[in-house]
Design a protein around this motif. Structure first.
Motif, mmCIF file in Angstrom:
data_model
loop_
_atom_site.group_PDB
_atom_site.id
_atom_site.type_symbol
_atom_site.label_atom_id
_atom_site.label_comp_id
_atom_site.label_asym_id
_atom_site.label_seq_id
_atom_site.Cartn_x
_atom_site.Cartn_y
_atom_site.Cartn_z
ATOM 1 N N PRO A 216 -3.663 -0.514 -13.894
ATOM 2 C CA PRO A 216 -2.910 -0.159 -12.692
ATOM 3 C C PRO A 216 -2.525 1.310 -12.684
ATOM 4 C CG PRO A 216 -2.136 -2.251 -13.567
ATOM 5 C CD PRO A 216 -3.110 -1.694 -14.578
ATOM 6 N N PHE A 217 -2.395 1.842 -11.483
ATOM 7 C CA PHE A 217 -2.144 3.274 -11.319
ATOM 8 C C PHE A 217 -0.936 3.748 -12.109
ATOM 9 C CE2 PHE A 217 0.318 6.530 -9.099
ATOM 10 C CZ PHE A 217 -0.569 7.585 -9.124
ATOM 11 N N HIS A 218 0.195 3.070 -11.973
ATOM 12 C CA HIS A 218 1.419 3.584 -12.597
ATOM 13 C C HIS A 218 1.313 3.586 -14.119
ATOM 14 C CE1 HIS A 218 3.546 -0.199 -13.971
ATOM 15 N NE2 HIS A 218 2.610 -0.720 -13.186
ATOM 16 N N ILE A 219 0.521 2.667 -14.679
ATOM 17 C CA ILE A 219 0.327 2.644 -16.129
ATOM 18 C C ILE A 219 -0.555 3.811 -16.564
ATOM 19 C CG2 ILE A 219 -0.728 1.327 -18.013
ATOM 20 C CD1 ILE A 219 0.239 -1.210 -16.609
ATOM 21 N N GLN A 220 -1.631 4.068 -15.823
ATOM 22 C CA GLN A 220 -2.477 5.231 -16.139
ATOM 23 C C GLN A 220 -1.691 6.532 -15.993
ATOM 24 O OE1 GLN A 220 -6.605 5.542 -15.081
ATOM 25 N NE2 GLN A 220 -6.590 3.528 -14.083
ATOM 26 N N GLN A 221 -0.868 6.618 -14.948
ATOM 27 C CA GLN A 221 -0.098 7.843 -14.729
ATOM 28 C C GLN A 221 0.934 8.047 -15.839
ATOM 29 O OE1 GLN A 221 2.512 8.133 -11.197
ATOM 30 N NE2 GLN A 221 1.407 10.028 -10.706
ATOM 31 N N GLY A 264 6.158 -3.890 5.227
ATOM 32 C CA GLY A 264 6.086 -3.631 3.789
ATOM 33 C C GLY A 264 5.190 -2.463 3.450
ATOM 34 N N GLY A 265 5.204 -2.099 2.167
ATOM 35 C CA GLY A 265 4.348 -1.029 1.692
ATOM 36 C C GLY A 265 2.967 -1.549 1.360
ATOM 37 N N LYS A 266 2.170 -0.676 0.821
ATOM 38 C CA LYS A 266 0.843 -1.075 0.338
ATOM 39 C C LYS A 266 1.051 -1.650 -1.055
ATOM 40 C CE LYS A 266 -2.011 2.000 -1.134
ATOM 41 N NZ LYS A 266 -2.882 3.183 -1.241
ATOM 42 N N ASP A 267 1.000 -2.981 -1.171
ATOM 43 C CA ASP A 267 1.452 -3.663 -2.373
ATOM 44 C C ASP A 267 0.540 -3.469 -3.573
ATOM 45 O OD1 ASP A 267 3.593 -4.613 -0.957
ATOM 46 O OD2 ASP A 267 2.620 -6.501 -0.417
ATOM 47 N N GLU A 268 -0.677 -3.023 -3.359
ATOM 48 C CA GLU A 268 -1.617 -2.885 -4.461
ATOM 49 C C GLU A 268 -2.243 -1.494 -4.458
ATOM 50 O OE1 GLU A 268 -4.494 -5.951 -4.072
ATOM 51 O OE2 GLU A 268 -3.104 -7.574 -4.617
ATOM 52 N N ASP A 269 -2.687 -1.080 -5.625
ATOM 53 C CA ASP A 269 -3.453 0.158 -5.738
ATOM 54 C C ASP A 269 -4.789 -0.008 -5.017
ATOM 55 O OD1 ASP A 269 -1.425 0.984 -7.452
ATOM 56 O OD2 ASP A 269 -2.519 0.373 -9.255
ATOM 57 N N SER A 285 2.287 2.125 -2.127
ATOM 58 C CA SER A 285 3.509 2.623 -1.513
ATOM 59 C C SER A 285 4.546 1.504 -1.540
ATOM 60 C CB SER A 285 3.251 3.096 -0.087
ATOM 61 O OG SER A 285 2.717 2.050 0.700
ATOM 62 N N TYR A 286 5.798 1.857 -1.242
ATOM 63 C CA TYR A 286 6.898 0.904 -1.324
ATOM 64 C C TYR A 286 7.684 0.911 -0.018
ATOM 65 C CZ TYR A 286 6.223 1.200 -6.435
ATOM 66 O OH TYR A 286 5.702 1.177 -7.705
ATOM 67 N N ALA A 287 7.967 -0.262 0.515
ATOM 68 C CA ALA A 287 8.832 -0.400 1.684
ATOM 69 C C ALA A 287 9.439 -1.787 1.647
ATOM 70 C CB ALA A 287 8.052 -0.193 2.984
ATOM 71 N N ASP A 288 10.765 -1.854 1.505
ATOM 72 C CA ASP A 288 11.410 -3.161 1.405
ATOM 73 C C ASP A 288 12.921 -2.985 1.546
ATOM 74 O OD1 ASP A 288 11.700 -5.940 0.975
ATOM 75 O OD2 ASP A 288 10.041 -5.898 -0.481
ATOM 76 N N GLU A 289 13.610 -4.127 1.626
ATOM 77 C CA GLU A 289 15.072 -4.116 1.600
ATOM 78 C C GLU A 289 15.523 -3.510 0.270
ATOM 79 O OE1 GLU A 289 16.898 -5.104 4.243
ATOM 80 O OE2 GLU A 289 15.055 -5.617 5.323
ATOM 81 N N ASP A 291 17.545 -4.155 -2.268
ATOM 82 C CA ASP A 291 17.572 -4.932 -3.513
ATOM 83 C C ASP A 291 16.162 -5.188 -4.040
ATOM 84 O OD1 ASP A 291 20.294 -4.963 -3.414
ATOM 85 O OD2 ASP A 291 20.474 -7.006 -2.656
ATOM 86 N N ALA A 292 15.247 -5.560 -3.130
ATOM 87 C CA ALA A 292 13.864 -5.791 -3.556
ATOM 88 C C ALA A 292 13.194 -4.491 -3.978
ATOM 89 C CB ALA A 292 13.077 -6.449 -2.424
ATOM 90 N N LEU A 293 13.495 -3.429 -3.271
ATOM 91 C CA LEU A 293 12.911 -2.126 -3.583
ATOM 92 C C LEU A 293 13.336 -1.666 -4.978
ATOM 93 C CD1 LEU A 293 11.146 0.037 -2.233
ATOM 94 C CD2 LEU A 293 13.235 1.089 -1.350
ATOM 95 N N ILE A 294 14.582 -1.883 -5.305
ATOM 96 C CA ILE A 294 15.088 -1.494 -6.622
ATOM 97 C C ILE A 294 14.319 -2.225 -7.718
ATOM 98 C CG2 ILE A 294 17.095 -1.702 -8.144
ATOM 99 C CD1 ILE A 294 18.784 -1.170 -5.511
ATOM 100 N N ARG A 295 14.082 -3.515 -7.540
ATOM 101 C CA ARG A 295 13.321 -4.272 -8.555
ATOM 102 C C ARG A 295 11.894 -3.749 -8.687
ATOM 103 N NH1 ARG A 295 16.075 -8.532 -5.932
ATOM 104 N NH2 ARG A 295 14.200 -9.090 -4.742
ATOM 105 N N GLN A 296 11.265 -3.437 -7.569
ATOM 106 C CA GLN A 296 9.887 -2.937 -7.611
ATOM 107 C C GLN A 296 9.802 -1.583 -8.307
ATOM 108 O OE1 GLN A 296 8.621 -2.951 -3.503
ATOM 109 N NE2 GLN A 296 9.324 -5.056 -3.234
ATOM 110 N N LEU A 297 10.710 -0.689 -7.969
ATOM 111 C CA LEU A 297 10.675 0.658 -8.546
ATOM 112 C C LEU A 297 11.019 0.650 -10.031
ATOM 113 C CD1 LEU A 297 12.343 2.590 -5.602
ATOM 114 C CD2 LEU A 297 9.945 2.689 -6.267
#
Length: 340
Positions: A216-221, A264-269, A285-289, A291-297
């Motif tokens: 996944p992108f964030h792991i490679q980055q 919502g955001g683009k949930d996958e790379d 990308s990320y787009a959510d309420e 509380d959910a956004l905090i968990r994702q980030l």
């Protein structure tokens, strides 16, 4: 603690749906958004540079104008394509903009990205010599730029100058002390991140990079950032490096947010190619309420590794809405993640 700024591409289009319909709109609204972001407590105002496009292009008039209108916020680019640049003229422009801003310039440079025209740098008068690629040319321009930013004299003075010269070889003026340590390299591969570390450049890593492991992108980055920091330590630089990542993040806190980004955001790379040979991975990308956004980030490893987060903003939605986007992250998301 994490520095949080915005990154604008400065898109404009003569469309009734856009609030940024001309190049003048894009420039003037960029200044206004930087002022608003500073008032909200954001840490940085960064701008993308694209040639031959209805986007921000020549960065230094904009950077100088933002510097004159603000007092605290960092001002930067992400990134300037060094294939197009005269490094000596650029050093003069950068020095002037940094002095106007009182030493707040954070200048991101790079070998560039896919562009609007074929080999656009040739129209600017630059071409790599035989045996050199355009990427080699960009890195060579960057190395010259970094050298002259040191402020050491290198040019033999005229024995009969128009104005008196100081003794010795002459340097470029205006010189801004400390700017050399505030230059960043936009790296798409692990190898160029390591190269940047060896040169003592800060690291900018955006929402795409070379797909080097299939993870996944964030792991490679995150792995790229760790490789960069290891190379920095091995090089023995005296100061600590800085690392930024950019993300599209929208907290849905009112009806406008839900209307624009409620699906919502683009949930996958995603996977694509930035040229005929280079497979690239594009981050979600990320787009959510909130509380959910905090968990994702919280699960984004690269954001956790970086000291600076740049929020990419939809600039054509206007200054007021983009200020709201920044404020929503600072207020509803950043404290819960320990960024504030």
């Amino acid at each position: 603690m994490k520095k949080i700024g915005f990154l604008s591409f400065g898109h404009w289009t003569p469309s009734p749906q856009s609030q940024t319909r001309s190049a003048a709109d894009a420039l003037l609204q960029s200044i206004d958004l930087a002022v608003a972001a500073e008032e909200l407590g954001a840490d940085g105002a960064y701008f993308r540079v694209h040639h031959f496009a209805r986007q921000l292009a020549a960065p230094f008039p904009l950077l100088a104008s933002v510097g004159a209108r603000t007092r605290r916020i960092e001002i930067g680019t992400a990134v300037i394509d060094m294939r197009y640049e005269n490094p000596l003229y650029m050093a003069e422009d950068a020095g002037a903009a940094d002095l106007i801003a009182g030493g707040r310039l954070q200048l991101g440079i790079s070998r560039g990205s896919p562009e609007q025209v074929i080999e656009g740098w040739r129209h600017f008068g630059y071409a790599p010599p035989e045996g050199e690629t355009d990427a080699d040319m960009a890195r060579r321009h960057a190395e010259v730029f970094l050298q002259v930013l040191q402020g050491e004299g290198f040019a033999k003075p005229n024995p009969r100058p128009m104005f008196p010269n100081p003794p010795g070889l002459l340097r470029l003026e205006p010189h801004s002390e400390g700017l050399r340590e505030r230059i960043w390299w936009g790296a798409s591969s692990n190898a160029t991140a390591i190269w940047a570390a060896k040169l003592g450049l800060n690291l900018q890593s955006s929402t795409l990079k070379n797909d080097e492991t299939g993870e996944p992108f964030h792991i490679q980055q995150a792995a790229q950032i760790r490789a960069y920091r290891a190379a920095w330590a091995e090089a023995g630089h005296a100061r600590a490096p800085r690392v930024s990542v950019s993300r599209s993040i929208f907290a849905l806190v009112d009806d406008r947010d839900r209307a624009y980004f409620g699906r919502g955001g683009k949930d996958e790379d995603s996977i694509g190619f930035i040229d005929e040979k280079t497979r690239a991975i594009f981050g979600r990308s990320y787009a959510d309420e909130p509380d959910a956004l905090i968990r994702q980030l919280a699960a984004d490893e690269a954001i956790a590794e970086a000291d600076t987060l740049l929020l990419t903003v939809p600039n054509q939605l206007g200054v007021d809405y983009n200020a709201h986007v920044i404020e929503a992250i600072l207020t509803h998301v950043a404290p819960a993640l320990g960024w504030r």
